[in-house]
Design a protein around this motif. Structure first.
Motif, PDB file in Angstrom:
ATOM      1  N   VAL A 192      -9.515  27.730 -34.143  1.00 45.55           N
ATOM      2  CA  VAL A 192      -9.336  29.113 -33.693  1.00 45.55           C
ATOM      3  C   VAL A 192      -8.722  29.884 -34.853  1.00 45.55           C
ATOM      4  O   VAL A 192      -7.580  29.640 -35.232  1.00 45.55           O
ATOM      5  CB  VAL A 192      -8.418  29.187 -32.451  1.00 45.55           C
ATOM      6  CG1 VAL A 192      -8.241  30.632 -32.007  1.00 45.55           C
ATOM      7  CG2 VAL A 192      -8.979  28.336 -31.314  1.00 45.55           C
ATOM      8  N   VAL A 214      -5.803  30.628 -27.940  1.00 47.61           N
ATOM      9  CA  VAL A 214      -6.405  30.312 -26.648  1.00 47.61           C
ATOM     10  C   VAL A 214      -5.257  30.013 -25.683  1.00 47.61           C
ATOM     11  O   VAL A 214      -4.401  29.186 -26.000  1.00 47.61           O
ATOM     12  CB  VAL A 214      -7.353  29.099 -26.768  1.00 47.61           C
ATOM     13  CG1 VAL A 214      -7.898  28.712 -25.410  1.00 47.61           C
ATOM     14  CG2 VAL A 214      -8.491  29.419 -27.724  1.00 47.61           C
ATOM     15  N   THR A 257     -13.702  21.718 -28.043  1.00 46.15           N
ATOM     16  CA  THR A 257     -13.666  22.275 -29.391  1.00 46.15           C
ATOM     17  C   THR A 257     -14.798  23.274 -29.596  1.00 46.15           C
ATOM     18  O   THR A 257     -14.598  24.350 -30.181  1.00 46.15           O
ATOM     19  CB  THR A 257     -13.749  21.147 -30.435  1.00 46.15           C
ATOM     20  OG1 THR A 257     -12.658  20.238 -30.231  1.00 46.15           O
ATOM     21  CG2 THR A 257     -13.678  21.709 -31.849  1.00 46.15           C
ATOM     22  N   MET A 296     -13.931  26.551 -27.776  1.00 42.57           N
ATOM     23  CA  MET A 296     -12.964  27.352 -28.526  1.00 42.57           C
ATOM     24  C   MET A 296     -13.597  27.969 -29.766  1.00 42.57           C
ATOM     25  O   MET A 296     -13.368  29.151 -30.072  1.00 42.57           O
ATOM     26  CB  MET A 296     -11.750  26.502 -28.907  1.00 42.57           C
ATOM     27  CG  MET A 296     -10.851  26.145 -27.747  1.00 42.57           C
ATOM     28  SD  MET A 296      -9.290  25.371 -28.270  1.00 42.57           S
ATOM     29  CE  MET A 296      -9.893  23.794 -28.876  1.00 42.57           C
ATOM     30  N   HIS A 311      -0.914  25.485 -30.938  1.00 43.31           N
ATOM     31  CA  HIS A 311      -1.688  26.573 -31.535  1.00 43.31           C
ATOM     32  C   HIS A 311      -1.612  26.549 -33.056  1.00 43.31           C
ATOM     33  O   HIS A 311      -2.590  26.892 -33.740  1.00 43.31           O
ATOM     34  CB  HIS A 311      -1.191  27.913 -31.000  1.00 43.31           C
ATOM     35  CG  HIS A 311      -1.364  28.030 -29.520  1.00 43.31           C
ATOM     36  ND1 HIS A 311      -2.598  28.152 -28.928  1.00 43.31           N
ATOM     37  CD2 HIS A 311      -0.458  28.001 -28.507  1.00 43.31           C
ATOM     38  CE1 HIS A 311      -2.449  28.216 -27.613  1.00 43.31           C
ATOM     39  NE2 HIS A 311      -1.173  28.115 -27.341  1.00 43.31           N
ATOM     40  N   ALA A 355     -10.289  28.570 -22.909  1.00 38.35           N
ATOM     41  CA  ALA A 355     -11.268  29.265 -23.745  1.00 38.35           C
ATOM     42  C   ALA A 355     -12.281  30.016 -22.895  1.00 38.35           C
ATOM     43  O   ALA A 355     -12.661  31.152 -23.209  1.00 38.35           O
ATOM     44  CB  ALA A 355     -11.972  28.276 -24.673  1.00 38.35           C
ATOM     45  N   ASP A 402     -14.244  31.968 -30.687  1.00 38.31           N
ATOM     46  CA  ASP A 402     -13.823  32.552 -31.958  1.00 38.31           C
ATOM     47  C   ASP A 402     -15.001  33.169 -32.701  1.00 38.31           C
ATOM     48  O   ASP A 402     -14.895  34.260 -33.266  1.00 38.31           O
ATOM     49  CB  ASP A 402     -13.163  31.473 -32.806  1.00 38.31           C
ATOM     50  CG  ASP A 402     -12.279  32.041 -33.901  1.00 38.31           C
ATOM     51  OD1 ASP A 402     -11.234  32.618 -33.560  1.00 38.31           O
ATOM     52  OD2 ASP A 402     -12.638  31.922 -35.079  1.00 38.31           O
ATOM     53  N   ALA A 407      -7.675  23.235 -22.653  1.00 40.88           N
ATOM     54  CA  ALA A 407      -8.242  24.075 -23.717  1.00 40.88           C
ATOM     55  C   ALA A 407      -9.620  24.600 -23.336  1.00 40.88           C
ATOM     56  O   ALA A 407      -9.955  25.766 -23.605  1.00 40.88           O
ATOM     57  CB  ALA A 407      -8.314  23.283 -25.020  1.00 40.88           C
TER      58      ALA A 407
END
Length: 369
Positions: A220, A225, A32, A35, A211, A265, A39, A261
């Protein structure tokens, strides 16, 4: 004689809670953060490069379904000229993904209407299942076996009369805010694939839902991603862990999605940095005194890498056809763009480096899962 089918009846999940091991919780936090950092660091650029990321993800998601397409053929589909079936399907997957993610951009709920609209965009032109586009299935389906019989099927989803009930439960679960976003995304996806609510297109819509959850939870906020590209590295493991979820074990798939993920990322960040370097390299390749139209067209290629002559004229500032073709020729000779069509009519060009980077991103995630 084959006279009876036993369907799988998954549990309802709207009110379920899931306890996770400390190791999985730590992995979820790391993914997390990666990601969110992508962002936060490249947010404005991710917005500009959203189409690149959407296409990368749609190419990978389609390849999981064994729909393979070259970048040149995809460019034809994007431009609206004659293209192979796989390219048209992949372009439809991009439009479906964009639509579903966009509906949750303000943090609103993922609705039945949004999911059905995405499916309609994906399947409307399918010669076999187009008539089912945008509606829940009213027939029994299965995974594995043959097209004619569920004998030997890996999974037989709930009967059609239960689909709407299950999807209402799933979408209620998708609206929760009391668990980590990646846990929610993983379980939404796995449950969706277990319900298999459409006659076809379940995999691509199911991965698009990942997503949509991440956008709704604002992990995000710009672009996507490319998680499906990471999944493509080992589809056998991906399918196996969805089956493990169906057997009542959720954590292995949650862990798998968190790893995917995290890797996605990391590599998406590398691609964004590569895209940033392209305009300067292109200007060097074009050389001195390229002309205003060529410069303006070049400056728009990262955001709009596929174009026809009419689109190029707009990108170059509304110039004449002769000026447009001169600018395209200058970029072609410099190796910045190449023509993807072979006819004198409906000509289409693509920015070579941008399309190559889609393949490069997918390849990096395949080679180093």
């Amino acid at each position: 004689m084959f006279t009876e089918v036993t369907t799988s009846i998954p549990p309802m999940i709207a009110a379920e809670h899931y306890a996770l091991s400390p190791a999985t919780a730590a992995l979820l936090e790391a993914a997390t953060v990666e990601m969110a950092t992508l962002d936060a660091t490249h947010g404005a650029l991710l917005g500009s490069f959203e189409t690149f990321l959407l296409r990368t993800e749609s190419v990978a998601s389609s390849r999981i379904e064994r729909v393979n397409v070259s970048m040149d053929d995809l460019a034809k589909a994007v431009a609206g000229v004659k293209a192979p079936k796989g390219a048209l399907e992949t372009h439809a997957a991009t439009r479906a993904l964009r639509s579903l993610v966009a509906t949750t951009g303000d943090g609103g709920p993922i609705t039945e209407g949004a999911v059905l609209t995405a499916h309609r965009l994906l399947m409307a032109d399918d010669p076999t299942d187009g008539r089912y586009a945008g509606r829940w299935r009213d027939v029994q389906n299965w995974i594995g076996g043959s097209d004619h019989s569920p004998r030997g099927a890996v999974h037989v989803p709930p009967p059609p009369e239960l689909v709407e009930v299950y999807m209402g439960d799933l979408l209620a679960f998708a609206g929760r805010d009391d668990m980590p976003a990646l846990v929610l995304a993983a379980l939404v996806h796995a449950q969706f694939e277990s319900v298999h609510p459409f006659t076809d297109g379940n995999g691509r819509i199911g991965r698009a839902l990942i997503h949509a959850v991440l956008r709704r939870r604002r992990v995000v906020r710009n672009g996507v991603v490319p998680i499906a590209a990471a999944m493509l590295a080992d589809t056998e493991k991906y399918f196996s862990l969805v089956n493990t979820y169906r057997d009542g074990h959720a954590e292995p798939f949650i862990t798998y999605l968190a790893h995917a993920a995290l890797r996605a990322a990391e590599e998406a960040g590398a691609s964004v940095r590569e895209l940033q370097t392209m305009p300067a390299r292109w200007r060097d390749a074009v050389g001195d005194r390229p002309g205003a139209a060529t410069q303006t067209l070049l400056g728009n290629l990262v955001i709009t890498p596929v174009f026809d002559a009419e689109r190029a004229a707009t990108m170059a500032g509304g110039v004449s056809p002769s000026t447009t073709y001169a600018a395209i020729e200058r970029l072609t000779v410099a190796g910045v763009v190449h023509e993807v069509t072979t006819t004198r009519r409906d000509r289409v060009w693509a920015a070579t480096d941008v399309m190559d980077e889609i393949e490069s991103l997918n390849a990096r995630l395949r080679e180093h899962p």
